[in-house]
Design a protein around this motif. Structure first.
Motif, short mmCIF file in Angstrom:
data_model
loop_
_atom_site.label_atom_id
_atom_site.label_comp_id
_atom_site.label_asym_id
_atom_site.label_seq_id
_atom_site.Cartn_x
_atom_site.Cartn_y
_atom_site.Cartn_z
N ASP A 147 -0.85 -2.69 -4.58
CA ASP A 147 -2.20 -3.21 -4.37
C ASP A 147 -3.17 -2.11 -3.96
N VAL A 148 -2.67 -1.14 -3.19
CA VAL A 148 -3.53 -0.07 -2.67
C VAL A 148 -2.79 1.26 -2.81
N LEU A 149 -3.47 2.23 -3.38
CA LEU A 149 -2.94 3.60 -3.44
C LEU A 149 -3.95 4.53 -2.81
N ARG A 178 -3.28 -5.92 -11.04
CA ARG A 178 -4.43 -6.18 -11.91
C ARG A 178 -4.63 -7.69 -12.03
N PRO A 179 -5.80 -8.18 -11.57
CA PRO A 179 -6.91 -7.47 -10.94
C PRO A 179 -6.64 -7.25 -9.45
N GLY A 180 -7.53 -6.54 -8.81
CA GLY A 180 -7.50 -6.41 -7.36
C GLY A 180 -6.94 -5.11 -6.83
N GLY A 181 -6.43 -4.23 -7.71
CA GLY A 181 -5.91 -2.96 -7.22
C GLY A 181 -7.01 -2.09 -6.65
N ARG A 182 -6.62 -1.25 -5.69
CA ARG A 182 -7.58 -0.36 -5.03
C ARG A 182 -7.03 1.07 -5.02
N LEU A 183 -7.77 2.00 -5.58
CA LEU A 183 -7.43 3.42 -5.51
C LEU A 183 -8.44 4.10 -4.61
N VAL A 184 -7.96 4.82 -3.61
CA VAL A 184 -8.82 5.58 -2.72
C VAL A 184 -8.35 7.03 -2.74
N VAL A 185 -9.26 7.94 -3.02
CA VAL A 185 -8.96 9.36 -3.10
C VAL A 185 -9.62 10.06 -1.92
N ALA A 231 0.85 -1.20 0.00
CA ALA A 231 0.00 0.00 0.00
C ALA A 231 0.87 1.24 0.00
N VAL A 232 0.42 2.27 -0.69
CA VAL A 232 1.10 3.56 -0.74
C VAL A 232 0.14 4.61 -0.22
N VAL A 233 0.58 5.41 0.74
CA VAL A 233 -0.26 6.46 1.33
C VAL A 233 0.46 7.79 1.21
N SER A 234 -0.09 8.69 0.41
CA SER A 234 0.51 10.03 0.33
C SER A 234 0.02 10.87 1.50
#
Length: 253
Positions: free
Chosen positions: A82-84, A131-138, A10-13
């Motif tokens: 997997d998660v951004l 891909r598949p399964g990635g998650r983008l949260v804004v 996971a990446v969290v800015s």
């Protein structure tokens, strides 16, 4: 961190303080390796130490294309993303005077900090999404739905956050066929963050709490819990949505 196997990445800015730090801690607790990004190296290092576990702090200016390219290359070495979580942002920057030039400068700063950071980072990491399964949260704001208020009434902040919505909808359409979800979380008043800065006062806090239906302010942990679900494999059928997290201060629409 790269040696920790079997964990999603996971990446969290904006991951060094407030909401971003709480999100990073929650994702580590859920078994993720986490990269925290931000401008302040010391803040990121302290957050990584306090959270513990597989947390990698990577400082950089997310409004700078060259810096973002460098960060994306570093992150790509760790494996598929997997998660951004695009959480980076900043408070409204008032114009220095009443001139149109000062107004334009303030708007550009706010658009850079609250919109361009997400666009540049996501674009740079898009080839590396799972891909598949990635998650983008804004992470947006209730200001995008109701306009600014209180000490942050300048239209630039609300406009920048609202722009994230339309951009995320396009990404959801683009990435959906690859099994990648894209959702926007729009928090209302969340205490214990830096976003309100000098605008915070007991009266301001009381008015914000009175504006909710549940009679309390939000916390960074409230936001982190919502992100944890959106980032999870269980949320594979939820995409292209703006989810209000505001205690009822803004009703669903």
């Amino acid at each position: 961190m790269a040696g920790v196997t079997g964990r999603r990445l996971a990446v969290v800015s904006g991951g060094g303080s407030g909401i971003g730090r709480a999100i990073a801690a929650r994702l580590v607790a859920d078994g993720h390796r986490v990269v925290v990004l931000g401008r302040r190296a010391a803040v990121l290092e302290r957050a990584a130490q306090e959270i513990g576990g597989p947390v990698t702090p990577l400082p950089g200016d997310l409004t700078d294309p060259a810096a973002v390219e460098h960060l994306a290359a570093r992150i790509a070495e760790l494996g598929p993303v997997d998660v951004l979580v695009n959480n980076a942002g900043a408070t409204v920057t008032p114009p220095e005077d009443d001139s149109l030039a000062a107004l334009a400068g303030a708007w550009r700063r706010d658009l850079d900090a609250n919109l361009l950071t997400a666009v540049l980072l996501t674009t740079a990491l898009q080839p590396h999404l799972a891909r598949p399964g990635g998650r983008l949260v804004v992470i947006s704001s209730a200001a995008a739905q109701r306009g600014g208020s209180g000490p942050h009434s300048a239209g630039s902040y609300a406009a920048a956050k609202a722009a994230l919505h339309g951009w995320a909808f396009g990404l959801a359409r683009q990435l959906g066929p690859d099994g990648v979800t894209v959702n926007v979380l729009a928090p209302g008043y969340v205490q214990d963050t830096e976003i309100f800065g000098e605008g915070w006062s007991e009266d301001f806090h009381a008015r914000k709490v009175a504006d909710t239906l549940v009679g309390r302010a939000g916390t960074p942990e409230d936001v982190a819990e919502a992100v944890a679900y959106l980032a999870s494999p269980a949320a594979g059928y939820l995409t292209g949505q703006v989810i209000g997290l505001n205690g009822g201060a803004v009703l669903g629409r």
